[in-house]
Design a protein around this motif. Structure first.
Motif, PDB file in Angstrom:
ATOM      1  N   ARG A 139      15.263  26.716 -84.244  1.00 56.46           N
ATOM      2  CA  ARG A 139      14.939  26.635 -85.663  1.00 56.46           C
ATOM      3  C   ARG A 139      15.949  25.782 -86.416  1.00 56.46           C
ATOM      4  O   ARG A 139      15.581  24.933 -87.239  1.00 56.46           O
ATOM      5  N   ASN A 140      17.227  26.004 -86.142  1.00 59.13           N
ATOM      6  CA  ASN A 140      18.265  25.234 -86.828  1.00 59.13           C
ATOM      7  C   ASN A 140      18.137  23.746 -86.530  1.00 59.13           C
ATOM      8  O   ASN A 140      18.301  22.898 -87.422  1.00 59.13           O
ATOM      9  N   LEU A 141      17.848  23.429 -85.275  1.00 63.39           N
ATOM     10  CA  LEU A 141      17.709  22.026 -84.884  1.00 63.39           C
ATOM     11  C   LEU A 141      16.486  21.395 -85.531  1.00 63.39           C
ATOM     12  O   LEU A 141      16.547  20.270 -86.059  1.00 63.39           O
ATOM     13  N   LEU A 142      15.367  22.104 -85.518  1.00 63.52           N
ATOM     14  CA  LEU A 142      14.142  21.591 -86.124  1.00 63.52           C
ATOM     15  C   LEU A 142      14.308  21.356 -87.621  1.00 63.52           C
ATOM     16  O   LEU A 142      13.869  20.332 -88.164  1.00 63.52           O
ATOM     17  N   GLU A 143      14.930  22.304 -88.305  1.00 62.36           N
ATOM     18  CA  GLU A 143      15.119  22.173 -89.742  1.00 62.36           C
ATOM     19  C   GLU A 143      16.066  21.023 -90.075  1.00 62.36           C
ATOM     20  O   GLU A 143      15.902  20.363 -91.094  1.00 62.36           O
ATOM     21  N   ARG A 144      17.048  20.801 -89.201  1.00 62.84           N
ATOM     22  CA  ARG A 144      17.980  19.704 -89.445  1.00 62.84           C
ATOM     23  C   ARG A 144      17.318  18.343 -89.224  1.00 62.84           C
ATOM     24  O   ARG A 144      17.541  17.396 -89.993  1.00 62.84           O
TER      25      ARG A 144
END
Length: 220
Positions: free
Chosen positions: A114-119
Motif C-alpha cells: 500500500r505504501n509503495l502504491l500510494e507513493r
C-alpha cells in the motif's frame, strides 16, 4: 483506491493466503505459481509486481530484468526465503523497490504494498493513455482531444477494470464480481449492456468479444 497486483509465488498455500490478504484491500490480484506463467503477462503490466526470487523454473532476478525491460516504471517487491544481504543488494540494483524476507506476516506485505502504491501513484500521476483516450483515475475523467467523455460511474469502473487488465481475457463472471460485487444475483446480461454503452461512447476502444466467455481489451 483499486490497483492491479501481480503475485508470483510458487508455494500454493502461501500464494492463496497472500492473494486473500491483498484482495481484502480491494485490489485486483492475478497470481502465478511459476515464472513462465508470469512471463506471459509481462506485456500487460499491473500497478505492482510481488515477485518471489526462488522459483521452480526461472530465476527471479532474470524475471525481474525482463519485467523492467518492458515496463521500467512499474514497482516490484521481492520476497525470498533467503535473507542474505547479497540478495537484497542485487534485487535493489536490478530495480526492485522493496525486499521482504520470509517468513513474514501477510499484513506486513499488504502495508508495504500500500505504501509503495500510494507513493508511486499519487493523484498527480494517475493518468493512463489508451490511444486516443486519456484516462485520469483520480478525477475519474476520460478525454478525447481535450473533450470530456461523459461516463457513468459503472461505465468508468468497467473501463478502468479493462485498462488494468489489458490483454487478458476477462469473463462475464469476473466483471460481475468486480463491478457489481459478490452479493449481486442478477443476470450477467447487465455486463453486455454496460459494454455496449461503453463501446458507443468510446468507439475507438479496441474491445474484443470472446464469444461464450467475456471480453478482452487489446492495444490499438
Amino acid at each position: 483506491m483499486s490497483y492491479c497486483v501481480y503475485l508470483v509465488e510458487d508455494d500454493k498455500n502461501l500464494n492463496l493466503v497472500l492473494t486473500s490478504y491483498l484482495q481484502k484491500e480491494g485490489w485486483q490480484v492475478v497470481s502465478f505459481l511459476t515464472g513462465n506463467e508470469a512471463k506471459q503477462a509481462i506485456e500487460n503490466p499491473p500497478d505492482l509486481w510481488i515477485l518471489d526470487i526462488m522459483l521452480p523454473d526461472i530465476d527471479g532476478y532474470h524475471l525481474l530484468q525482463e519485467i523492467k525491460a518492458v515496463s521500467p516504471q512499474v514497482p516490484i517487491i521481492f520476497i525470498s526465503a533467503r535473507d542474505a544481504d547479497i540478495d537484497r543488494v542485487v534485487g535493489l540494483e536490478l530495480g526492485s523497490d522493496d525486499y521482504l524476507a520470509k517468513p513474514f506476516l501477510p499484513r506486513e506485505l499488504v502495508i508495504r504494498s500500500r505504501n509503495l502504491l500510494e507513493r508511486i501513484y499519487s493523484p498527480n500521476t494517475q493518468t493512463r493513455t489508451i490511444s486516443p483516450y486519456i484516462i485520469n483515475e483520480a478525477s475519474r475523467m476520460v478525454k478525447l482531444n481535450e473533450e470530456v467523455i461523459d461516463l457513468t460511474s459503472k461505465e468508468f469502473d468497467l473501463l478502468l477494470y479493462f485498462v488494468k487488465n489489458q490483454g487478458l481475457a476477462i469473463s462475464r463472471e469476473q466483471i460481475l464480481t468486480n463491478i457489481w460485487g459478490t452479493d449481486y444475483f442478477g443476470s450477467d446480461r447487465v455486463v453486455d449492456d454496460l459494454v455496449r454503452r461503453l463501446r458507443k461512447k468510446m468507439p475507438q476502444l479496441c474491445l474484443e468479444t470472446i464469444y461464450g466467455y467475456g471480453y478482452r481489451l487489446v492495444k490499438s
